[in-house]
Write a protein that holds these residues in place. Structure first.
Motif, mmCIF file in Angstrom:
data_model
loop_
_atom_site.group_PDB
_atom_site.id
_atom_site.type_symbol
_atom_site.label_atom_id
_atom_site.label_comp_id
_atom_site.label_asym_id
_atom_site.label_seq_id
_atom_site.Cartn_x
_atom_site.Cartn_y
_atom_site.Cartn_z
ATOM 1 N N THR A 81 -28.610 -42.766 -12.753
ATOM 2 C CA THR A 81 -27.343 -42.058 -12.601
ATOM 3 C C THR A 81 -26.349 -42.898 -11.810
ATOM 4 O O THR A 81 -25.163 -42.953 -12.143
ATOM 5 N N TYR A 83 -26.239 -46.160 -11.657
ATOM 6 C CA TYR A 83 -25.819 -47.253 -12.532
ATOM 7 C C TYR A 83 -24.784 -46.753 -13.550
ATOM 8 O O TYR A 83 -23.756 -47.394 -13.770
ATOM 9 N N TRP A 84 -25.065 -45.608 -14.156
ATOM 10 C CA TRP A 84 -24.147 -45.049 -15.150
ATOM 11 C C TRP A 84 -22.783 -44.725 -14.527
ATOM 12 O O TRP A 84 -21.736 -45.032 -15.096
ATOM 13 N N LEU A 85 -22.800 -44.124 -13.339
ATOM 14 C CA LEU A 85 -21.554 -43.779 -12.665
ATOM 15 C C LEU A 85 -20.769 -45.035 -12.285
ATOM 16 O O LEU A 85 -19.548 -45.095 -12.460
ATOM 17 N N ARG A 87 -20.904 -47.992 -13.751
ATOM 18 C CA ARG A 87 -20.345 -48.606 -14.969
ATOM 19 C C ARG A 87 -19.160 -47.842 -15.496
ATOM 20 O O ARG A 87 -18.206 -48.433 -16.002
ATOM 21 N N SER A 88 -19.205 -46.517 -15.395
ATOM 22 C CA SER A 88 -18.083 -45.733 -15.906
ATOM 23 C C SER A 88 -16.848 -45.829 -14.996
ATOM 24 O O SER A 88 -15.732 -45.707 -15.473
ATOM 25 N N LEU A 89 -17.048 -46.069 -13.706
ATOM 26 C CA LEU A 89 -15.909 -46.229 -12.805
ATOM 27 C C LEU A 89 -15.257 -47.596 -12.949
ATOM 28 O O LEU A 89 -14.062 -47.736 -12.744
#
Length: 90
Positions: A81, A83-85, A87-89
């Motif tokens: 989570t 890592y995903w957050l 990358r999305s930021l």
């Protein structure tokens, strides 16, 4: 024979965590624990959380409990989570 009841166990655990701390100190300790729990410092999290609590004057026991949630089973989901957050930021 010693009689052990849930009321006695909960009371002992409450006194252990609460000690002589105020509600603010306990909440600050829990917040520090959650902050450290989401950091990628597996293996050193308890030491880091207790050290930050010492510097901030917070309850160290309240900071160590949230750190225990990041065990190897849940670490995959937590770090995934993070890592995903990240990358999305970016």
């Amino acid at each position: 024979m010693v009689s052990i009841s849930w009321k006695r166990i909960v009371g002992t655990a409450s006194r252990l965590v609460r000690g002589h701390s105020s509600a603010h100190d306990i909440a600050l300790g829990a917040a520090i624990g959650m902050f450290v729990a989401w950091s990628p410092t597996m293996g050193f999290q308890m030491i880091i959380a207790a050290s930050l609590c010492f510097l901030a004057g917070a309850n160290a026991m309240a900071s160590i409990i949230p750190v225990w949630f990041t065990n190897p089973v849940t670490a995959v989901f937590i770090y995934g989570t993070c890592y995903w957050l990240g990358r999305s930021l970016i």
